[in-house]
Scaffold this motif. Structure first.
Motif, short mmCIF file in Angstrom:
data_model
loop_
_atom_site.label_atom_id
_atom_site.label_comp_id
_atom_site.label_asym_id
_atom_site.label_seq_id
_atom_site.Cartn_x
_atom_site.Cartn_y
_atom_site.Cartn_z
N ASN A 9 1.11 -1.21 -0.02
CA ASN A 9 -0.15 0.11 -0.24
C ASN A 9 0.86 1.57 0.05
O ASN A 9 0.57 2.37 -0.48
CB ASN A 9 -0.78 -0.37 1.02
N ALA A 10 1.86 1.01 0.40
CA ALA A 10 3.18 2.46 1.06
C ALA A 10 3.32 2.88 -0.61
O ALA A 10 3.23 4.05 -1.56
CB ALA A 10 3.70 1.61 1.99
N THR A 11 3.85 1.60 -1.41
CA THR A 11 4.16 1.97 -2.81
C THR A 11 2.98 2.11 -3.84
O THR A 11 3.64 2.16 -5.33
CB THR A 11 5.86 0.73 -3.41
N LYS A 56 2.79 -9.72 -7.36
CA LYS A 56 2.51 -8.29 -6.04
C LYS A 56 2.00 -8.78 -5.11
O LYS A 56 2.33 -8.15 -4.17
CB LYS A 56 2.89 -6.92 -6.50
N MET A 57 0.96 -9.72 -5.04
CA MET A 57 -0.13 -9.99 -4.37
C MET A 57 0.81 -11.56 -3.06
O MET A 57 -0.25 -12.38 -3.10
CB MET A 57 -0.99 -9.86 -5.01
N THR A 58 1.44 -11.94 -3.73
CA THR A 58 1.86 -13.04 -3.55
C THR A 58 2.07 -13.44 -1.80
O THR A 58 2.83 -12.64 -1.14
CB THR A 58 3.19 -13.90 -3.83
N LEU A 59 1.76 -14.24 -1.61
CA LEU A 59 2.02 -14.62 -0.23
C LEU A 59 2.27 -16.20 0.23
O LEU A 59 2.04 -16.59 -0.79
CB LEU A 59 0.70 -14.24 0.81
N THR A 60 3.31 -16.34 0.98
CA THR A 60 3.83 -17.38 1.22
C THR A 60 3.29 -18.31 2.53
O THR A 60 3.50 -17.52 3.53
CB THR A 60 5.92 -16.98 1.08
N CYS A 76 -5.86 -0.55 -0.04
CA CYS A 76 -5.92 0.78 -0.40
C CYS A 76 -6.54 1.26 -1.62
O CYS A 76 -7.44 1.40 -1.28
CB CYS A 76 -3.74 1.72 -0.16
N ASN A 77 -6.35 0.64 -2.75
CA ASN A 77 -7.45 1.37 -3.30
C ASN A 77 -8.71 0.01 -3.90
O ASN A 77 -9.10 0.50 -4.29
CB ASN A 77 -7.01 0.95 -5.14
N ALA A 78 -8.92 -0.25 -2.96
CA ALA A 78 -10.11 -1.61 -3.08
C ALA A 78 -11.07 -1.30 -2.85
O ALA A 78 -12.36 -1.20 -4.18
CB ALA A 78 -9.47 -3.23 -2.27
N PRO A 79 -11.71 -0.39 -1.92
CA PRO A 79 -12.97 0.40 -2.21
C PRO A 79 -13.15 1.21 -2.87
O PRO A 79 -14.56 1.14 -3.52
CB PRO A 79 -12.91 1.15 -0.48
N THR A 80 -12.31 2.23 -3.43
CA THR A 80 -12.57 3.11 -4.18
C THR A 80 -12.75 2.50 -5.93
O THR A 80 -13.80 2.87 -7.04
CB THR A 80 -11.33 3.81 -4.17
#
Length: 132
Positions: A9-11, A56-60, A76-80
């Motif tokens: 979200n920061a980037t 970018k949405m990868t999780l281990t 951060c951009n999901a609601p908009t």
């Protein structure tokens, strides 16, 4: 499961699509007596992530590495993003028979029968979108 997306979200370039002004929405709603509230309950999970951005949405976890294909809770951009989609899809109805605020829909009418008619218009349009 809760994933910490603070670094992502920061980037992320922020989507500044405006949410509706609540005071303006309430003024429109005050003219009506009957309401039907529909909560799509985090429906932004239906928005596809571009394949190039899935990494970018990868999780281990102990069971392997996974990448989300759809928008996840906590971005951060999901609601908009969802608001933009709903405004585009229901543009003919917004401010006339319904209001949309993130993942909440409010269908209204001046009478009970009018509210039901508007709800039928909304559901018919939503059904056509789902089946297409």
């Amino acid at each position: 499961m809760c994933i910490d997306y603070r670094n992502l979200n920061a980037t992320t370039r922020k989507d500044h699509f405006p949410l509706p002004f609540i005071d303006e929405m309430l003024e429109r709603l005050a003219k009506h007596s009957f309401f039907c509230y529909l909560d799509s309950y985090s429906r932004y999970h239906q928005i596809l992530i571009h394949p190039e951005d899935q990494s970018k949405m990868t999780l281990t976890c102990p069971y392997g590495t996974f990448a989300y294909r759809r928008m996840s809770f906590g971005l951060c951009n999901a609601p908009t993003s969802f608001q933009r989609c709903m405004m585009a899809i229901f543009s003919d109805f917004i401010e006339d028979i319904m209001e949309v605020f993130t993942d909440d829909f409010l269908v209204y009418g001046k009478s009970f029968d009018g509210c039901l008619e508007n709800l039928e218009k909304f559901s018919k349009d939503a059904k056509e979108l789902i089946l297409s």
